[in-house]
Design a protein around this motif. Structure first.
Motif, PDB file in Angstrom:
ATOM      1  N   ILE A   6       0.843  -1.204   0.000  1.00  0.00           N
ATOM      2  CA  ILE A   6       0.000   0.000   0.000  1.00  0.00           C
ATOM      3  C   ILE A   6       0.875   1.250   0.000  1.00  0.00           C
ATOM      4  CG2 ILE A   6      -1.625   1.346   1.380  1.00  0.00           C
ATOM      5  CD1 ILE A   6      -2.839  -1.322   2.302  1.00  0.00           C
ATOM      6  N   LEU A   7       1.922   1.250   0.811  1.00  0.00           N
ATOM      7  CA  LEU A   7       2.819   2.406   0.879  1.00  0.00           C
ATOM      8  C   LEU A   7       3.440   2.704  -0.477  1.00  0.00           C
ATOM      9  CD1 LEU A   7       4.239   4.536   2.608  1.00  0.00           C
ATOM     10  CD2 LEU A   7       6.022   2.827   3.096  1.00  0.00           C
ATOM     11  N   HIS A   8       3.879   1.677  -1.164  1.00  0.00           N
ATOM     12  CA  HIS A   8       4.460   1.874  -2.502  1.00  0.00           C
ATOM     13  C   HIS A   8       3.428   2.476  -3.457  1.00  0.00           C
ATOM     14  CE1 HIS A   8       5.389   0.646  -6.658  1.00  0.00           C
ATOM     15  NE2 HIS A   8       6.652   0.860  -6.314  1.00  0.00           N
ATOM     16  N   SER A   9       2.205   1.951  -3.440  1.00  0.00           N
ATOM     17  CA  SER A   9       1.162   2.451  -4.340  1.00  0.00           C
ATOM     18  C   SER A   9       0.788   3.890  -4.013  1.00  0.00           C
ATOM     19  CB  SER A   9      -0.079   1.552  -4.259  1.00  0.00           C
ATOM     20  OG  SER A   9       0.206   0.246  -4.702  1.00  0.00           O
ATOM     21  N   LEU A  10       0.711   4.223  -2.729  1.00  0.00           N
ATOM     22  CA  LEU A  10       0.359   5.587  -2.334  1.00  0.00           C
ATOM     23  C   LEU A  10       1.420   6.584  -2.791  1.00  0.00           C
ATOM     24  CD1 LEU A  10      -1.078   5.117   1.282  1.00  0.00           C
ATOM     25  CD2 LEU A  10      -2.312   5.284  -0.886  1.00  0.00           C
ATOM     26  N   VAL A  11       2.681   6.203  -2.676  1.00  0.00           N
ATOM     27  CA  VAL A  11       3.756   7.086  -3.139  1.00  0.00           C
ATOM     28  C   VAL A  11       3.638   7.311  -4.641  1.00  0.00           C
ATOM     29  CG1 VAL A  11       6.256   7.255  -3.467  1.00  0.00           C
ATOM     30  CG2 VAL A  11       5.336   6.478  -1.271  1.00  0.00           C
ATOM     31  N   TYR A  12       3.355   6.241  -5.398  1.00  0.00           N
ATOM     32  CA  TYR A  12       3.218   6.370  -6.845  1.00  0.00           C
ATOM     33  C   TYR A  12       2.044   7.286  -7.197  1.00  0.00           C
ATOM     34  CZ  TYR A  12       2.669   5.170 -11.772  1.00  0.00           C
ATOM     35  OH  TYR A  12       2.563   5.236 -13.134  1.00  0.00           O
ATOM     36  N   ILE A  13       0.886   7.082  -6.555  1.00  0.00           N
ATOM     37  CA  ILE A  13      -0.301   7.899  -6.856  1.00  0.00           C
ATOM     38  C   ILE A  13      -0.054   9.359  -6.486  1.00  0.00           C
ATOM     39  CG2 ILE A  13      -2.737   8.273  -6.265  1.00  0.00           C
ATOM     40  CD1 ILE A  13      -2.951   5.230  -5.858  1.00  0.00           C
ATOM     41  N   HIS A  14       0.622   9.583  -5.363  1.00  0.00           N
ATOM     42  CA  HIS A  14       0.920  10.963  -4.946  1.00  0.00           C
ATOM     43  C   HIS A  14       1.769  11.666  -6.003  1.00  0.00           C
ATOM     44  CE1 HIS A  14       2.048  14.387  -2.472  1.00  0.00           C
ATOM     45  NE2 HIS A  14       3.321  14.106  -2.699  1.00  0.00           N
ATOM     46  N   HIS A  15       2.813  11.007  -6.491  1.00  0.00           N
ATOM     47  CA  HIS A  15       3.668  11.613  -7.512  1.00  0.00           C
ATOM     48  C   HIS A  15       2.917  11.770  -8.832  1.00  0.00           C
ATOM     49  CE1 HIS A  15       7.281  11.887  -5.178  1.00  0.00           C
ATOM     50  NE2 HIS A  15       7.301  10.591  -4.899  1.00  0.00           N
ATOM     51  N   TYR A  16       2.028  10.834  -9.137  1.00  0.00           N
ATOM     52  CA  TYR A  16       1.281  10.870 -10.397  1.00  0.00           C
ATOM     53  C   TYR A  16       0.409  12.123 -10.477  1.00  0.00           C
ATOM     54  CZ  TYR A  16      -1.444   8.964 -14.322  1.00  0.00           C
ATOM     55  OH  TYR A  16      -2.045   8.756 -15.546  1.00  0.00           O
ATOM     56  N   PHE A  17      -0.246  12.475  -9.373  1.00  0.00           N
ATOM     57  CA  PHE A  17      -1.160  13.627  -9.356  1.00  0.00           C
ATOM     58  C   PHE A  17      -0.545  14.858  -8.689  1.00  0.00           C
ATOM     59  CE2 PHE A  17      -4.208  10.074  -9.691  1.00  0.00           C
ATOM     60  CZ  PHE A  17      -4.986  10.527 -10.748  1.00  0.00           C
ATOM     61  N   GLN A  18       0.760  14.826  -8.437  1.00  0.00           N
ATOM     62  CA  GLN A  18       1.395  15.874  -7.636  1.00  0.00           C
ATOM     63  C   GLN A  18       1.200  17.271  -8.218  1.00  0.00           C
ATOM     64  OE1 GLN A  18       5.556  15.183  -6.995  1.00  0.00           O
ATOM     65  NE2 GLN A  18       5.719  16.693  -5.341  1.00  0.00           N
ATOM     66  N   PHE A  19       1.308  17.419  -9.519  1.00  0.00           N
ATOM     67  CA  PHE A  19       1.205  18.734 -10.152  1.00  0.00           C
ATOM     68  C   PHE A  19      -0.120  18.907 -10.889  1.00  0.00           C
ATOM     69  CE2 PHE A  19       5.750  17.607 -10.033  1.00  0.00           C
ATOM     70  CZ  PHE A  19       6.192  18.615  -9.181  1.00  0.00           C
ATOM     71  N   SER A  20      -1.145  18.282 -10.379  1.00  0.00           N
ATOM     72  CA  SER A  20      -2.485  18.394 -10.972  1.00  0.00           C
ATOM     73  C   SER A  20      -3.449  18.921  -9.917  1.00  0.00           C
ATOM     74  CB  SER A  20      -2.949  17.029 -11.483  1.00  0.00           C
ATOM     75  OG  SER A  20      -3.316  16.205 -10.392  1.00  0.00           O
ATOM     76  N   PRO A  21      -4.627  19.372 -10.318  1.00  0.00           N
ATOM     77  CA  PRO A  21      -5.598  19.875  -9.328  1.00  0.00           C
ATOM     78  C   PRO A  21      -6.322  18.768  -8.562  1.00  0.00           C
ATOM     79  CG  PRO A  21      -6.492  20.058 -11.545  1.00  0.00           C
ATOM     80  CD  PRO A  21      -5.072  19.616 -11.709  1.00  0.00           C
TER      81      PRO A  21
END
Length: 541
Positions: free
Chosen positions: A444-459
């Motif tokens: 879960i931690l790995h997936s959350l980090v990926y999702i956070h970076h994926y949407f980091q510069f989006s609204p």
């Protein structure tokens, strides 16, 4: 097909899949309760752990990578389906190879049950492997049905197959209980045979029909379902083949993480066949909601995310409207599974002992059974979150990122096997669940980090779905205290009257929690009503 259409179809698929899984789990639940009265717990351990592990391993390693790859990228009409069909037929020879290897392992490398207590082990291994290979005959048809959202086909096929399996099992257990493993082997062979038959009959009738022509179905004749070369093109799509290979390497690791405790039980002999049987029964009870709600949602919305998102591209390089829909869906799905998982955790603690006592009597409610089920109730929350986060991550990752994640999975697999062995040696069968919790938390931690970076510069901030409202958390905490006190006072050795009082207390607390959800999680309620419940969507349209 627009993102809204894909969402609508994926939601319908999830809804029907949930109903299908409910039926499966209820039938399996009743079947296990029935067979417990006719066969030994050692026989259940061999069937539900040893032989089922052979079947699931063979099927998973033969087809999972192909499913992931062939359902990725674009709508069903964007594929060259001639090449996809050719690629999918490789599952059959691959399955034969795996069957040959795994049968040798199961017969000659693993501990063989006492033939006096559990006869017919050798033939049963061969029949379960044959059933798995038989199911692979329907793999090209299954992928076609999933890609084109034939939601009712899966429901009908698997329902008929499961009913046939259950009926045959009951009849044979009552009439010939001494046949033991032959009964369950025959039932498994009938199950996979019905699956293949249903898919074959559907496509024989569908191909070339008026409905197929109206929907521009890419195949026209029955011979199009068989492998053959497309004019002027390679036999298979090599880009898709490379993606399949990436998922194939990952499938080894994912299978170890998914079925890890069974591998440890099977290969390291940390539990007797009888203890394995009890663990498996408790495990099935604990995972019931995870299997019939969370797994169908994960499978169906993986299809949605894979069709809406462009694999390997950043958010700014994709169609913003479709990324926005994907982000909103991800947030609602996270909120949904977190709420359901918290409810199961809270009420599972206070009602595990009672559930096992009703289901299997003192055989299950004494010893470690209640503790196992309580731990599993907490593990369900992690299962729920991991299913949704990973289905998004696997749909968004590029091939290079999938390959990199394989290294992460390798580390998790090795650590899981080590933790399972050590924790089981320390805490018995409860150690399996503790090891699963630790590894699931890391995934879960790995997936959350990926999702956070994926949407980091989006609204969009879909990870907000992990945080229920404070009022709901308060209602859950109060329910946990009240139901725990109720169990201590009313349950479970003072007769049925006090048991009913305990059940009533839980019912009132659950009703209060659900009312709180309706009042505080309005966005989630709207999503469920419009996307996951077909009858509400029909009213809306």
């Amino acid at each position: 097909m627009s993102s809204q259409d894909v969402l609508k179809n994926a939601s319908t698929l999830a809804s029907y899949s949930v109903l299908l899984q409910v039926m499966f789990r209820v039938l399996t639940f009743l079947l296990n309760a029935f067979t417990l009265r006719f066969v030994s717990k050692e026989l259940i351990g061999v069937v539900n752990v040893r032989l089922t592990l052979l079947y699931s391993t063979l099927v998973f390693l033969s087809r999972e990578a192909f499913r992931r790859a062939c359902l990725s990228g674009g709508s069903g009409t964007s594929h060259n389906w001639r090449q996809v069909i050719n690629l999918l037929w490789l599952t059959l020879p691959l399955g034969v190879v795996w069957a040959s290897l795994l049968v040798c392992v199961w017969l000659w490398l693993l501990e063989v049950p006492d033939p006096k207590a559990i006869p017919h082990y050798g033939p049963a291994v061969g029949i379960f492997a044959l059933a798995a290979v038989q199911e692979l005959l329907a793999e090209p048809l299954w992928v076609l049905a999933q890609a084109h959202m034939f939601v009712r086909l899966k429901v009908v096929a698997e329902s008929l197959a499961m009913i046939a399996k259950c009926v045959l099992t009951v009849v044979l257990v009552v009439s010939f209980p001494e046949q033991g493993l032959y009964i369950f082997s025959a039932a498994q062979l009938v199950y996979t045979g019905f699956l293949v038959l249903c898919y074959a009959v559907f496509f024989l009738r569908f191909l070339g029909s008026e409905e197929a022509n109206k929907n521009c179905f890419p195949l026209y004749h029955v011979r199009d379902l068989l492998p053959r070369r497309a004019e002027g093109k390679p036999l298979i799509d090599w880009t898709l083949a490379r993606l399949t290979w990436s998922f194939f390497k990952q499938s080894f690791l994912k299978q170890i993480l998914t079925e890890g405790e069974r591998y440890v039980m099977t290969f390291l002999n940390v539990l007797s066949f009888g203890d394995q049987g009890i663990y498996d029964i408790v495990n099935n009870l604990g995972s019931m909601v995870a299997r019939f709600i969370f797994l169908p949602i994960e499978e169906s919305f993986y299809v949605f995310f894979a069709k809406v998102l462009e694999r390997g591209r950043s958010v700014k390089n994709q169609i913003q409207e479709e990324v926005g829909v994907a982000a909103e869906v991800l947030e609602c799905l996270l909120k949904l599974v977190v709420v359901i998982g918290l409810i199961i955790t809270v009420f599972g603690y206070a009602y595990s002992h009672l559930a096992l006592d009703i289901y299997g009597g003192s055989l299950l409610s004494s010893g470690t059974g209640p503790t196992l089920l309580r731990c599993y109730s907490s593990y369900v929350l992690l299962l729920a979150v991991n299913g949704v986060t990973e289905c998004f991550v696997f749909a968004a990752m590029s091939q290079k990122e999938v390959d990199q994640y394989n290294l992460v999975m390798l580390g998790l697999s090795v650590s899981f096997l080590f933790l399972s062995y050590m924790l089981t040696w320390w805490a018995g069968s409860v150690g399996f669940i503790l090891a699963n919790c630790l590894n699931m938390g890391l995934r879960i931690l790995h997936s959350l980090v990926y999702i956070h970076h994926y949407f980091q510069f989006s609204p969009w901030k879909p990870l907000r779905g992990l945080l229920p409202s404070p009022v709901l958390l308060l209602a859950l905490a109060l329910s946990a205290v009240v139901t725990a006190l109720s169990e201590g006072i009313f349950c479970c050795d003072s007769g049925w009257l006090l048991r009913l009082v305990h059940i009533s207390v839980g019912g009132v607390c659950l009703l209060c929690v659900l009312v709180t959800v309706l009042l505080t999680e309005t966005q989630l309620v709207q999503f469920v009503r419009t996307q996951l419940l077909p009858q509400y969507r029909k009213k809306r349209t």
